[in-house]
Write an enzyme that holds these catalytic residues in place. Sequence first.
Site, PDB file in Angstrom:
ATOM      1  N   GLY A 282      33.894  19.433   0.146  1.00 15.19           N
ATOM      2  CA  GLY A 282      33.299  20.175   1.252  1.00 15.19           C
ATOM      3  C   GLY A 282      31.790  20.132   1.176  1.00 15.19           C
TER       4      GLY A 282
ATOM      5  CD  GLN B 137      26.608  22.313  -0.166  1.00 16.88           C
ATOM      6  OE1 GLN B 137      27.598  22.255   0.561  1.00 16.88           O
ATOM      7  NE2 GLN B 137      26.649  22.006  -1.447  1.00 16.88           N
TER       8      GLN B 137
ATOM      9  CB  CYS C  34      28.691  23.874  -5.802  1.00 15.77           C
ATOM     10  SG  CYS C  34      27.659  23.926  -4.337  1.00 15.77           S
ATOM     11  CG  LEU C  35      28.824  17.926  -3.592  1.00 15.83           C
ATOM     12  CD1 LEU C  35      28.839  17.206  -2.254  1.00 15.83           C
ATOM     13  CD2 LEU C  35      29.089  16.939  -4.727  1.00 15.83           C
TER      14      LEU C  35
ATOM     15  CG  HIS D  61      32.453  26.598  -2.393  1.00 14.65           C
ATOM     16  ND1 HIS D  61      32.285  26.632  -3.760  1.00 14.65           N
ATOM     17  CD2 HIS D  61      31.430  25.845  -1.915  1.00 14.65           C
ATOM     18  CE1 HIS D  61      31.194  25.946  -4.080  1.00 14.65           C
ATOM     19  NE2 HIS D  61      30.661  25.446  -2.986  1.00 14.65           N
ATOM     20  CD  GLU D  62      31.815  23.700   1.185  1.00 18.59           C
ATOM     21  OE1 GLU D  62      30.602  23.760   1.502  1.00 18.59           O
ATOM     22  OE2 GLU D  62      32.189  23.207   0.107  1.00 18.59           O
TER      23      GLU D  62
ATOM     24  CG  HIS E 232      27.331  26.576   0.611  1.00 21.91           C
ATOM     25  ND1 HIS E 232      26.285  26.558  -0.279  1.00 21.91           N
ATOM     26  CD2 HIS E 232      28.325  25.860   0.027  1.00 21.91           C
ATOM     27  CE1 HIS E 232      26.642  25.864  -1.368  1.00 21.91           C
ATOM     28  NE2 HIS E 232      27.879  25.432  -1.207  1.00 21.91           N
TER      29      HIS E 232
HETATM   30 ZN    ZN Z   1      29.001  24.379  -2.578  1.00 23.35          ZN
END
Ligand code: ZN
Length: 166
Positions: A46, A51, A88-89, A131-132, A135
Site C-alpha cells: 500500500g 508518502q 512501511c515504505l 495503515h494507509e 497516513h
Molecule cells: Zn505506511
Amino acid sequence: MAIREVREMGDDVLEKQCKPVTKMTLRTKILIEDMLDTMYEKMGVGLAAPQVGILKQIVVIDVGEGPIVLINPEIIETSGEQTGEEGCLSVPGKWGGIVTRPNHVKVRALDENMEEFEIEGEELLARAFCHEIDHLGGHLYVEKVEGELHDSPAYNEEDMEYEVEE
Ligand code: ZN
C-alpha cells in the site's frame, strides 16, 4: 510510468492532515498511476499520497488481489482484532513492529471516477486499510507499535541457518 520518491519518517509531510479530493483532474490521475508504479516498484502492499509528498486523501493498495484505489476513504465499520507485524515504505530498514488492528474493516471511498463505493477486507487487507488511512491523518504505524522496533538484519542465508536469537 514514473516512480516517485518515497518520503521517510522525519519528513514533515508525513505528519500533516491530507485534504479531500474535490474533482478528478489529469494531474490527480497521473498521481494515482505514479503511486501504483511506485508501490509495485518498492514491493509495498500500500501507499498513501503523503508518502510521495502530496497532501491529498488518496490511497493505493494491492495485497496480491489486484490494485485498489481509494479516494477520500473513511472507515465505517470494524470488528475483531488481529495482532501482527507491520512495515512501511516510509520507515525503511525496520521490522518487527507489532500492531493490533481490527480484523475486519469496511471502507467507504470514491473511485477514480469519483463514484462512491464500499469495500470490505479481512486480515492483511483490513490492516492495509487502517495503515494507509492513518497516513492521510498524518499518522505513522510506529505510533501504535507495541514493544520495540528493530533494525532489519542484512539478509544473509548462511547466517539464517544457525543464528537463533535468545
Ligand atoms: Zn505506511
